[in-house]
Design an enzyme around this catalytic site. Structure first.
Site, short mmCIF file in Angstrom:
data_model
loop_
_atom_site.label_atom_id
_atom_site.label_comp_id
_atom_site.label_asym_id
_atom_site.label_seq_id
_atom_site.Cartn_x
_atom_site.Cartn_y
_atom_site.Cartn_z
N HIS A 72 0.84 -1.19 0.00
CA HIS A 72 0.00 0.00 0.00
C HIS A 72 0.88 1.25 0.00
CE1 HIS A 72 -4.12 -1.62 1.57
NE2 HIS A 72 -3.63 -2.34 0.57
N TYR A 201 -9.41 5.71 6.95
CA TYR A 201 -9.60 6.16 8.33
C TYR A 201 -10.67 7.25 8.32
CZ TYR A 201 -5.27 3.80 9.77
OH TYR A 201 -4.30 2.87 10.05
N PRO A 293 -4.43 0.71 18.52
CA PRO A 293 -4.15 0.21 17.18
C PRO A 293 -4.31 1.24 16.06
CG PRO A 293 -6.27 -0.60 17.93
CD PRO A 293 -5.64 0.09 19.11
N LYS A 297 1.05 0.29 14.99
CA LYS A 297 2.43 0.25 15.47
C LYS A 297 2.79 -0.96 16.32
CE LYS A 297 3.77 3.83 13.47
NZ LYS A 297 4.21 3.41 12.17
N TYR A 385 3.80 6.88 9.91
CA TYR A 385 3.01 5.70 9.56
C TYR A 385 3.89 4.63 8.89
CZ TYR A 385 -1.28 3.19 8.43
OH TYR A 385 -2.28 2.24 8.38
#
Length: 391
Positions: A72, A201, A293, A297, A385
């Site tokens: 991704h 998200y 979550p 990580k 990220y």
């Protein structure tokens, strides 16, 4: 039984450490309280940072990941019915993440360990770590109906938050930092292709939602729910209806529905135990730290821990210097606290607190608008990220 490194826990962290030590010519024994089937089916998150992907490849454990994992190059943020994509490679100099479930990582590492590595004992329950301050620490464990002792030069606790490793650190030695959140995640697995090709998200007035996936045919989705929610209290139709509301946009995007095969609720907390070392006992992964979550990580932090330990022990074996081993806790904690910061920031940014005021709601939207309009803000998110450097 005698070995150089006793590893408690055959989750992905313990198994990866065993692989790294095997490749460095250092013997180790892995003790796992559960059976093999349980370990290979235990559902966990599946977003691998760039550094984690690189480590698995270098360790010889990346072949199937590269074949079936899903690379991704970004994520999508949704708020106020708007969509904004964060482009990772463009913002980080080429970094990406990989969607590959931790269950699959465990399967790959177990197969390698059983074929090439040292002993991996399933249904071997660690009972206590003794003599951590000596040069011969021991792990008492129960296997095949009898108690035994594993004598080691070092013990690494990869046995999670409830394991015995952290309990071996005297109460006056460690310090705990933690935060609990007044909500959890209702997570589902569904036999339906993902409704988007990257993670979504979503910040919504009704609460957070996340669209993820396990494969091109299996979706993984989450809803923010009140703390203490019973997953079975939600019908399948209620879950899909609520997901549809929270992912709503002004364009023609639609949410695909399908049979739900699993439901569970994950509590949200932040936790750090300092230090991550006591004598010759080293804590790694959830035994030392937990993150909510939202930032993806948890597993990646555990990988950073075991990479740091393996490098330090290899350095000590090659040079005679314990400098890197002595710095283990400090080295790991630098990365841990950056991940804690990022995970907390993402959680606060995207979840609606039960007592949120209109002012706080507008601040969330202002922060999201800043991310959508500022390359500097986007870059900070993308760098975090895709992963902080190991060591």
């Amino acid at each position: 039984m005698r070995t150089t490194v006793g590893i408690i826990g055959a989750g992905p962290a313990g198994l990866l450490l065993a692989r790294l030590l095997h490749n460095a010519g250092i013997d180790a024994v892995v003790l796992e309280s559960r059976d093999r089937a349980y370990v290979e089916q235990r559902q966990r998150a599946g977003i691998l940072e760039q550094g984690t992907v690189d480590v698995l490849r270098a360790a010889g454990a990346g072949e199937r990941m590269d074949r079936v994992g899903l690379r991704h190059d970004g994520i999508e943020l949704r708020y106020a019915r708007r969509r904004h994509r964060v482009d990772f490679p463009a913002l980080t100099g080429g970094k990406s993440v990989m969607v590959y479930a931790q269950t699959e990582v465990c399967k790959d590492l177990i197969a390698l360990q059983l074929e090439e590595g040292g002993p991996l004992l399933f249904e071997a329950e660690a009972l206590a770590v003794e003599g951590a301050e000596s040069d011969r620490p021991r792990v008492r464990f129960r296997h095949e109906g009898r108690e035994d002792v594993l004598e080691c030069d070092y013990v690494v606790g990869c046995d999670g938050f409830w394991g015995v490793a952290r309990k071996a650190v005297p109460a006056g030695v460690g310090r705990v930092f933690e935060r609990t959140y007044p909500f959890g995640w209702l997570g589902i697995l569904a036999d339906v292709p993902p409704s988007h090709d990257e993670l979504v998200y979503a910040r919504h007035d009704r609460g957070f939602a996340l669209l993820s996936m396990r494969s091109p045919s299996v979706s993984r989705l989450y809803l923010q729910v009140p703390e203490g929610t019973d997953a079975e209290a939600w019908s399948d139709e209620q879950i899909w209806d609520e997901l549809e509301r929270r992912f709503e946009t002004d364009d023609d995007w639609t949410l695909r529905r399908g049979p739900i095969t699993q439901k569970s609720v994950t509590p949200m907390r932040s936790f750090v135990h300092e230090p991550m070392r006591h004598g010759r006992l080293f804590l790694a992964g959830d035994a030392a730290h937990i993150v909510p979550p939202t930032g993806a990580k948890g597993f990646n932090l555990a990988v950073g821990d075991v990479v740091t330990f393996a490098r330090a022990l290899t350095h000590q074996r090659g040079t005679g210097s314990a400098e890197l081993l002595d710095a283990y806790s400090e080295t790991c904690l630098r990365r841990v606290w950056q991940a804690e910061r990022f995970s907390c920031d993402m959680t606060v940014l995207l979840h609606r607190a039960p007592d949120a005021t209109p002012f706080e709601d507008r601040l969330q939207l202002a922060r999201l608008e800043r991310l959508a309009s500022s390359r500097a803000a986007e870059t900070d998110l993308a760098e975090a990220y895709t992963g902080f450097a190991f060591g």
